[in-house]
Design a protein around this motif. Sequence first.
Motif, PDB file in Angstrom:
ATOM      1  N   ALA A  52       0.619  -1.363   0.081  1.00 35.30           N
ATOM      2  CA  ALA A  52       0.030  -0.058  -0.084  1.00 35.30           C
ATOM      3  C   ALA A  52       0.819   1.192  -0.094  1.00 35.30           C
ATOM      4  O   ALA A  52       1.863   1.306   0.600  1.00 35.30           O
ATOM      5  CB  ALA A  52      -1.029  -0.003   1.079  1.00 35.30           C
ATOM      6  N   THR A  53       0.477   2.258  -0.706  1.00 39.64           N
ATOM      7  CA  THR A  53       1.001   3.597  -0.587  1.00 39.64           C
ATOM      8  C   THR A  53       0.241   4.538   0.051  1.00 39.64           C
ATOM      9  O   THR A  53      -0.991   4.736  -0.326  1.00 39.64           O
ATOM     10  CB  THR A  53       1.233   4.257  -2.046  1.00 39.64           C
ATOM     11  OG1 THR A  53       2.035   3.207  -2.704  1.00 39.64           O
ATOM     12  CG2 THR A  53       2.175   5.333  -2.044  1.00 39.64           C
ATOM     13  N   VAL A  54       0.759   4.781   1.268  1.00 38.88           N
ATOM     14  CA  VAL A  54       0.164   5.911   2.204  1.00 38.88           C
ATOM     15  C   VAL A  54       1.082   7.069   2.307  1.00 38.88           C
ATOM     16  O   VAL A  54       2.306   6.837   2.713  1.00 38.88           O
ATOM     17  CB  VAL A  54      -0.159   5.128   3.575  1.00 38.88           C
ATOM     18  CG1 VAL A  54      -0.945   6.199   4.444  1.00 38.88           C
ATOM     19  CG2 VAL A  54      -0.791   3.938   3.401  1.00 38.88           C
ATOM     20  N   ASP A  55       0.180   8.449   2.242  1.00 43.37           N
ATOM     21  CA  ASP A  55       1.100   9.769   2.058  1.00 43.37           C
ATOM     22  C   ASP A  55       2.292   9.531   1.283  1.00 43.37           C
ATOM     23  O   ASP A  55       3.220   9.993   1.561  1.00 43.37           O
ATOM     24  CB  ASP A  55       1.270  10.164   3.687  1.00 43.37           C
ATOM     25  CG  ASP A  55       0.119  10.310   4.256  1.00 43.37           C
ATOM     26  OD1 ASP A  55       0.026   9.810   5.646  1.00 43.37           O
ATOM     27  OD2 ASP A  55      -1.040  10.409   3.703  1.00 43.37           O
ATOM     28  N   GLY A  56       2.200   8.980   0.140  1.00 41.42           N
ATOM     29  CA  GLY A  56       3.433   8.822  -0.793  1.00 41.42           C
ATOM     30  C   GLY A  56       4.542   8.051  -0.517  1.00 41.42           C
ATOM     31  O   GLY A  56       5.508   7.674  -1.243  1.00 41.42           O
ATOM     32  N   GLN A  57       4.352   7.178   0.715  1.00 39.43           N
ATOM     33  CA  GLN A  57       5.195   6.071   0.972  1.00 39.43           C
ATOM     34  C   GLN A  57       4.827   4.573   0.890  1.00 39.43           C
ATOM     35  O   GLN A  57       3.572   4.449   1.382  1.00 39.43           O
ATOM     36  CB  GLN A  57       5.843   6.319   2.322  1.00 39.43           C
ATOM     37  CG  GLN A  57       6.904   5.577   2.864  1.00 39.43           C
ATOM     38  CD  GLN A  57       7.742   6.082   3.956  1.00 39.43           C
ATOM     39  OE1 GLN A  57       7.667   7.390   4.494  1.00 39.43           O
ATOM     40  NE2 GLN A  57       8.516   5.031   4.567  1.00 39.43           N
ATOM     41  N   GLY A  85       0.245   2.561  13.732  1.00 35.80           N
ATOM     42  CA  GLY A  85       0.260   1.708  12.523  1.00 35.80           C
ATOM     43  C   GLY A  85      -0.232   2.393  11.147  1.00 35.80           C
ATOM     44  O   GLY A  85      -1.513   2.694  11.061  1.00 35.80           O
ATOM     45  N   VAL A  86       0.719   2.813  10.272  1.00 36.48           N
ATOM     46  CA  VAL A  86       0.253   3.461   9.155  1.00 36.48           C
ATOM     47  C   VAL A  86      -0.796   2.744   8.479  1.00 36.48           C
ATOM     48  O   VAL A  86      -1.931   3.360   7.960  1.00 36.48           O
ATOM     49  CB  VAL A  86       1.440   3.838   8.382  1.00 36.48           C
ATOM     50  CG1 VAL A  86       1.241   4.668   7.173  1.00 36.48           C
ATOM     51  CG2 VAL A  86       2.471   4.822   9.186  1.00 36.48           C
ATOM     52  N   VAL A  87      -0.557   1.626   7.948  1.00 34.74           N
ATOM     53  CA  VAL A  87      -1.549   0.892   7.096  1.00 34.74           C
ATOM     54  C   VAL A  87      -2.498   0.400   7.659  1.00 34.74           C
ATOM     55  O   VAL A  87      -3.609   0.490   7.333  1.00 34.74           O
ATOM     56  CB  VAL A  87      -0.626  -0.471   6.419  1.00 34.74           C
ATOM     57  CG1 VAL A  87      -1.314  -1.082   5.608  1.00 34.74           C
ATOM     58  CG2 VAL A  87       0.772   0.006   5.650  1.00 34.74           C
ATOM     59  N   ALA A  94      -9.693   4.546   5.976  1.00 33.62           N
ATOM     60  CA  ALA A  94      -9.904   5.065   4.411  1.00 33.62           C
ATOM     61  C   ALA A  94     -10.274   4.309   3.256  1.00 33.62           C
ATOM     62  O   ALA A  94     -11.061   4.657   2.329  1.00 33.62           O
ATOM     63  CB  ALA A  94      -8.602   5.699   4.058  1.00 33.62           C
ATOM     64  N   ILE A  95      -9.880   2.942   3.541  1.00 34.97           N
ATOM     65  CA  ILE A  95     -10.285   1.851   2.600  1.00 34.97           C
ATOM     66  C   ILE A  95     -11.950   2.079   2.248  1.00 34.97           C
ATOM     67  O   ILE A  95     -12.524   1.949   3.321  1.00 34.97           O
ATOM     68  CB  ILE A  95      -9.910   0.717   2.693  1.00 34.97           C
ATOM     69  CG1 ILE A  95      -9.515  -0.095   1.436  1.00 34.97           C
ATOM     70  CG2 ILE A  95     -10.613  -0.180   3.438  1.00 34.97           C
ATOM     71  CD1 ILE A  95      -8.097   0.192   0.640  1.00 34.97           C
ATOM     72  N   LYS A  96     -12.446   1.662   0.962  1.00 37.31           N
ATOM     73  CA  LYS A  96     -13.942   1.673   0.893  1.00 37.31           C
ATOM     74  C   LYS A  96     -14.160   0.836  -0.442  1.00 37.31           C
ATOM     75  O   LYS A  96     -13.103   0.477  -1.175  1.00 37.31           O
ATOM     76  CB  LYS A  96     -14.451   3.053   0.554  1.00 37.31           C
ATOM     77  CG  LYS A  96     -13.775   3.897  -0.535  1.00 37.31           C
ATOM     78  CD  LYS A  96     -14.280   5.111  -0.809  1.00 37.31           C
ATOM     79  CE  LYS A  96     -13.615   5.925  -1.885  1.00 37.31           C
ATOM     80  NZ  LYS A  96     -12.331   5.899  -1.831  1.00 37.31           N
ATOM     81  N   PRO A  97     -15.342   0.398  -0.725  1.00 41.13           N
ATOM     82  CA  PRO A  97     -15.672  -0.479  -1.630  1.00 41.13           C
ATOM     83  C   PRO A  97     -15.158   0.139  -2.924  1.00 41.13           C
ATOM     84  O   PRO A  97     -15.577   1.393  -3.274  1.00 41.13           O
ATOM     85  CB  PRO A  97     -17.092  -0.833  -1.577  1.00 41.13           C
ATOM     86  CG  PRO A  97     -17.411  -0.732  -0.167  1.00 41.13           C
ATOM     87  CD  PRO A  97     -16.338   0.325   0.320  1.00 41.13           C
ATOM     88  N   GLY A  98     -14.581  -0.678  -3.873  1.00 41.09           N
ATOM     89  CA  GLY A  98     -14.444  -0.267  -5.319  1.00 41.09           C
ATOM     90  C   GLY A  98     -12.828   0.172  -5.186  1.00 41.09           C
ATOM     91  O   GLY A  98     -12.082   0.371  -6.344  1.00 41.09           O
ATOM     92  N   ASP A  99     -12.123   0.377  -4.188  1.00 36.10           N
ATOM     93  CA  ASP A  99     -10.671   0.425  -4.192  1.00 36.10           C
ATOM     94  C   ASP A  99     -10.036  -0.527  -4.388  1.00 36.10           C
ATOM     95  O   ASP A  99     -10.401  -1.946  -4.295  1.00 36.10           O
ATOM     96  CB  ASP A  99     -10.386   1.045  -2.723  1.00 36.10           C
ATOM     97  CG  ASP A  99     -10.796   2.923  -2.428  1.00 36.10           C
ATOM     98  OD1 ASP A  99     -10.573   2.986  -1.052  1.00 36.10           O
ATOM     99  OD2 ASP A  99     -11.074   3.220  -3.121  1.00 36.10           O
ATOM    100  N   ARG A 100      -8.756  -0.420  -4.825  1.00 33.31           N
ATOM    101  CA  ARG A 100      -8.041  -1.496  -5.211  1.00 33.31           C
ATOM    102  C   ARG A 100      -6.743  -1.846  -4.258  1.00 33.31           C
ATOM    103  O   ARG A 100      -6.167  -0.710  -3.922  1.00 33.31           O
ATOM    104  CB  ARG A 100      -7.476  -1.117  -6.716  1.00 33.31           C
ATOM    105  CG  ARG A 100      -8.441  -1.256  -7.700  1.00 33.31           C
ATOM    106  CD  ARG A 100      -7.807  -1.144  -9.172  1.00 33.31           C
ATOM    107  NE  ARG A 100      -9.033  -1.374 -10.207  1.00 33.31           N
ATOM    108  CZ  ARG A 100      -9.083  -2.564 -10.701  1.00 33.31           C
ATOM    109  NH1 ARG A 100      -8.455  -3.546 -10.463  1.00 33.31           N
ATOM    110  NH2 ARG A 100     -10.121  -2.227 -11.380  1.00 33.31           N
TER     111      ARG A 100
END
Lengths: 346, 263
Positions: A52-57, A85-87, A94-100
């Motif tokens: 996962a990329t979170v805040d550009g990292q 825990g970042v992820v 933040a994750i929602k249906p339709g996200d990959r």
Amino acid sequence: MPNIEAQGRFRNLVVDRVVLEARHCCSILLRVPPEFRDLFRPNPGQFLTIRATVDGQAHVRCYSVSSLPHPDEPLRITVKRVDGGVVSRWLNDAIKPGDRLLVAAPTGRFLLRPSQNEAIFFAAGSGITPILPMIRSAVEIDHRRAALFYWNRVRDDAIFVHELRDLTRRFSDQFEFVEFYGSRTDPNQKPSICSFASRHHGADAYLCGPEGYMAFVRSALLVEGFPEGSVLEEHFARRGEVTSSEQPLSSIDAKAVSITIVCDGKRQEIQSDPGQVLLETMLSSGLTVPHSCKEGHCGACMVRLINGEVERLSSSALSRRDRLKGLILACRSKPASAELELSYDF
Amino acid sequence: MERIGKIDSVYRYPVKSMRGETPSQIFLSFSGVYGDRLYAFRSPAAPPGFPYHTGREHEDLLLYQPRYRNYEQTLVPPNLTEAEALAPGLTPVYGERDQFALDIITPDGLVLSVESPLLTKDMQMAREDEAPVSLAFSQVAMTDCRPVSLISLQTVDTLQSELGSPVDKRRFRANLYADLSESGGLVEKDYVGKTIKIGDKAVVSFLERDPRCKMICLDPETADHNPKLLQLVAEKHDGRAGIYAAVLVEGLVKTGDPIVVLT
């Protein structure tokens, strides 16, 4: 069998649903395209590696699969929100249906032994996530007897309780479920664990939870006469975490682990086979490093881990204080990240 | 027969890994120093081959001070005089557990019986795995390897010189500290395989060099961990310092006793 060639490569899976399971914990149900169904068929107890990329990292994390590999059952991971825990925070908030999500094929060796022995499980908190599918597999598919001792501090933290109670109702003569709520030092916990274990002598035992809890349960089982070989544990911390790396652990080449050693202010880099203990790597690279027993008893090979992650094998020469200082034993540690930095200057 | 030095001091450690004491004399028995390491804490989480809870997992154990309640009764076996009068070489009978009743002064000044559950709870909470800990008692010393340990002041001085900083001899937790200034420059490792008489009666065999562990890294006053000493011993001395000995003839040993090579 999963496609071995494809294992370790990330695939884009779409989030189908996000379900709140307990306080600070959600399940993420993933849609697996038909062409990947054989690849994403986990054995109960295994985990998925998510990039996962979170805040550009970029971050890589591992989460247990909490579903069974039924054709009609979506692939599900269950993620507890961890302080700092970042992820886990991102997946919960933040994750929602339709996200990959980029997901690598399931892996892991915390598996049900192929046997008809009774299986007993000890879980704490999010340790239930690999345990639930193992229980369901044992009871629903293998028709084995099973029992679970599940500890949480408070009821709000317990995950899958309804599902487990439902399993108890449907398989009342096959599955025993004990819920324990209380602090880690609750004086009733040990007698409850011992009483539970004593009712299931001869069973294969599976443990998943915080390290201290597992060690506590392991000791209790040994005192109750369970052979050491009958106890299997899943250590979340040892699955390896890689941050800011483009490569998951499972795709690292055999020689691709880079180790930097700092000694007397000087830095030296060597390459390592991820399966080799650090001391052997250093010695075979021609380095002169302190060591003596090579078995984790004397402590002579103690070194500070500055960066990276290691898999720690059992030893008796490290104290809690040593671990808090970041000290490891080179003879009992294997690389668990693509890069490591060790220092003898401490 | 060659005199090589004298005993500088004698120590015993009633509880494994806890602070030692310096009696006026110690009795070297076949199974170790009388009253030495009769108590130890054990944990099922420790390796089965070495089931002890020690200072390696719990550095602060060094700060606990054991005190025998019946001190005089713990110095020699209760029938030693009678056994020796009956026939030379008769093995005396060791005391029972109640004769070795022990109190522990904790680092914060609390005095507890060694049997106190508060103490085992203390040990348990100090472990990283918080695994259960239980007290074990044995009439014979629960040493790591061999019954008796010895290190010379000269070996300690060498290590101090190589390390470049003071080395407290107590880090080595030996039973016997020897001053081998009469040996012409040789130290205890040079006498491995020899039969040595100490004092009037005791005779020991220097068996092997003592392989060291993290315990020597712990400051006996503060329990602070400095790995440099063990790294030095590992790099320059094959991981060994001092020797282990086996007792061939039992006897009392005290400060000032001569150390003589027999064969």
